[in-house]
Scaffold this active site. Structure first.
Site, PDB file in Angstrom:
ATOM      1  N   ASP A  76       0.850  -1.180   0.000  1.00 47.74           N
ATOM      2  CA  ASP A  76       0.000   0.000   0.000  1.00 47.74           C
ATOM      3  C   ASP A  76       0.889   1.235   0.000  1.00 47.74           C
ATOM      4  O   ASP A  76       1.775   1.382   0.845  1.00 47.74           O
ATOM      5  CB  ASP A  76      -0.905  -0.003   1.238  1.00 47.74           C
ATOM      6  CG  ASP A  76      -1.979   1.063   1.160  1.00 47.74           C
ATOM      7  OD1 ASP A  76      -3.031   0.789   0.573  1.00 47.74           O
ATOM      8  OD2 ASP A  76      -1.745   2.168   1.687  1.00 47.74           O
ATOM      9  N   ASN A  84      -1.600  13.072  -5.852  1.00 48.70           N
ATOM     10  CA  ASN A  84      -2.738  13.518  -6.655  1.00 48.70           C
ATOM     11  C   ASN A  84      -3.054  14.989  -6.418  1.00 48.70           C
ATOM     12  O   ASN A  84      -3.296  15.753  -7.364  1.00 48.70           O
ATOM     13  CB  ASN A  84      -3.975  12.675  -6.332  1.00 48.70           C
ATOM     14  CG  ASN A  84      -4.032  11.398  -7.146  1.00 48.70           C
ATOM     15  OD1 ASN A  84      -3.380  11.277  -8.173  1.00 48.70           O
ATOM     16  ND2 ASN A  84      -4.805  10.438  -6.685  1.00 48.70           N
ATOM     17  N   HIS A  89      -4.249  14.124 -11.132  1.00 48.38           N
ATOM     18  CA  HIS A  89      -4.566  12.705 -11.260  1.00 48.38           C
ATOM     19  C   HIS A  89      -3.849  12.040 -12.440  1.00 48.38           C
ATOM     20  O   HIS A  89      -3.538  10.849 -12.387  1.00 48.38           O
ATOM     21  CB  HIS A  89      -6.082  12.514 -11.390  1.00 48.38           C
ATOM     22  CG  HIS A  89      -6.814  12.719 -10.100  1.00 48.38           C
ATOM     23  ND1 HIS A  89      -7.102  11.691  -9.234  1.00 48.38           N
ATOM     24  CD2 HIS A  89      -7.287  13.851  -9.507  1.00 48.38           C
ATOM     25  CE1 HIS A  89      -7.741  12.158  -8.170  1.00 48.38           C
ATOM     26  NE2 HIS A  89      -7.868  13.471  -8.316  1.00 48.38           N
ATOM     27  N   ASP A  93      -1.729   8.774 -12.035  1.00 50.27           N
ATOM     28  CA  ASP A  93      -1.867   7.545 -12.811  1.00 50.27           C
ATOM     29  C   ASP A  93      -0.511   7.063 -13.326  1.00 50.27           C
ATOM     30  O   ASP A  93      -0.215   5.864 -13.339  1.00 50.27           O
ATOM     31  CB  ASP A  93      -2.812   7.766 -13.995  1.00 50.27           C
ATOM     32  CG  ASP A  93      -4.270   7.832 -13.570  1.00 50.27           C
ATOM     33  OD1 ASP A  93      -4.563   7.582 -12.386  1.00 50.27           O
ATOM     34  OD2 ASP A  93      -5.123   8.135 -14.428  1.00 50.27           O
ATOM     35  N   ASP A 120      -4.333   2.539  -4.773  1.00 47.87           N
ATOM     36  CA  ASP A 120      -2.880   2.443  -4.620  1.00 47.87           C
ATOM     37  C   ASP A 120      -2.494   1.187  -3.838  1.00 47.87           C
ATOM     38  O   ASP A 120      -1.498   1.175  -3.117  1.00 47.87           O
ATOM     39  CB  ASP A 120      -2.329   3.694  -3.933  1.00 47.87           C
ATOM     40  CG  ASP A 120      -2.964   3.951  -2.561  1.00 47.87           C
ATOM     41  OD1 ASP A 120      -4.007   3.336  -2.269  1.00 47.87           O
ATOM     42  OD2 ASP A 120      -2.418   4.763  -1.791  1.00 47.87           O
TER      43      ASP A 120
END
Length: 229
Positions: A76, A84, A89, A93, A120
């Site tokens: 994680d 972000n 974003h 990505d 994530d």
């Protein structure tokens, strides 16, 4: 040529033409089914296995006899929301894809597979050729922590990860046993300060509630979106 022979020849020609005409349609249908099957099992952003794909792969392992030990890792990213919020974003990505490639490389190096579960959060299943779970977890954390250039000539960011690993058998249920244990270990890594790893030990439980992040995407069974908020 007699009339019956002419009729037979005509039927053969018509059948052959029909097959030739139908072949492109059949090929298109096969390609469509192949693509649909891939979409069912793979994450559209990273190209990695998704949750369904990971379960499918685990089911294949579970069918082998006798049961074999596997290393299960749950990964994680730490404070991904900050990426972000700071870079947008699209760049988020890009980072998710870069991290996914690194996790896939580590898994492949050990003969295993990797998946993006949600947002994530990633997972990996590795054959247990060694019981040195800490070394494998360290490899994941160290490689993920390497800087990532978001765009050509653009910003470079560093993201860390909390990694939980456990040893399980291929016959163990993936969600209720293997991933659950790895999840507990991962939360302990978060609790220790992040950018760390933890190995599940028998009797280990979740750390104190204030340090947990609430219900995870995996637990809510939310679909995967491009980037985690």
């Amino acid at each position: 040529m007699s009339r019956p022979l002419i009729m037979i020849a005509t039927a053969v020609v018509a059948f052959t033409i029909g097959r030739l005409t139908a072949r492109p349609a059949i090929n298109r249908l096969r390609a469509h089914l192949t693509d649909a099957h891939r979409q069912l099992l793979h994450d559209p952003l990273t190209g990695m296995l998704n949750r369904t794909g990971l379960h499918t792969a685990h089911q294949a392992l579970a069918q082998t006899t006798p049961a074999r030990p596997i290393i299960v890792a749950l990964i994680d990213l730490d404070d991904f929301k900050h990426v972000n919020d700071t870079h947008g974003h699209d760049h988020g990505d890009h980072l998710l894809k870069a991290v996914g490639e690194r996790i896939t490389d580590v898994a492949a190096l050990h003969g295993g597979i990797a998946a993006r579960l949600a947002g994530d959060e990633y997972a990996a299943l590795l054959p247990a050729h060694t019981d040195d779970l800490d070394r494998i977890a360290e490899l994941f954390t160290a490689l993920i922590a390497q800087p990532v250039t978001l765009t050509e000539g653009g910003a470079t960011v560093t993201v860390t990860a909390s990694v939980g690993v456990t040893l399980a058998d291929t016959s163990d249920p993936l969600t209720d046993v293997a991933l659950h244990r790895a999840d507990i270990a991962m939360y302990h890594a978060k609790h220790r300060g992040r950018n760390r790893h933890a190995t599940y030990r028998p009797g280990m439980s979740m750390p104190p509630t204030p340090h947990q992040r609430g219900h995870r995407l995996r637990d809510r069974r939310q679909p995967i979106s491009g980037a985690s908020a």
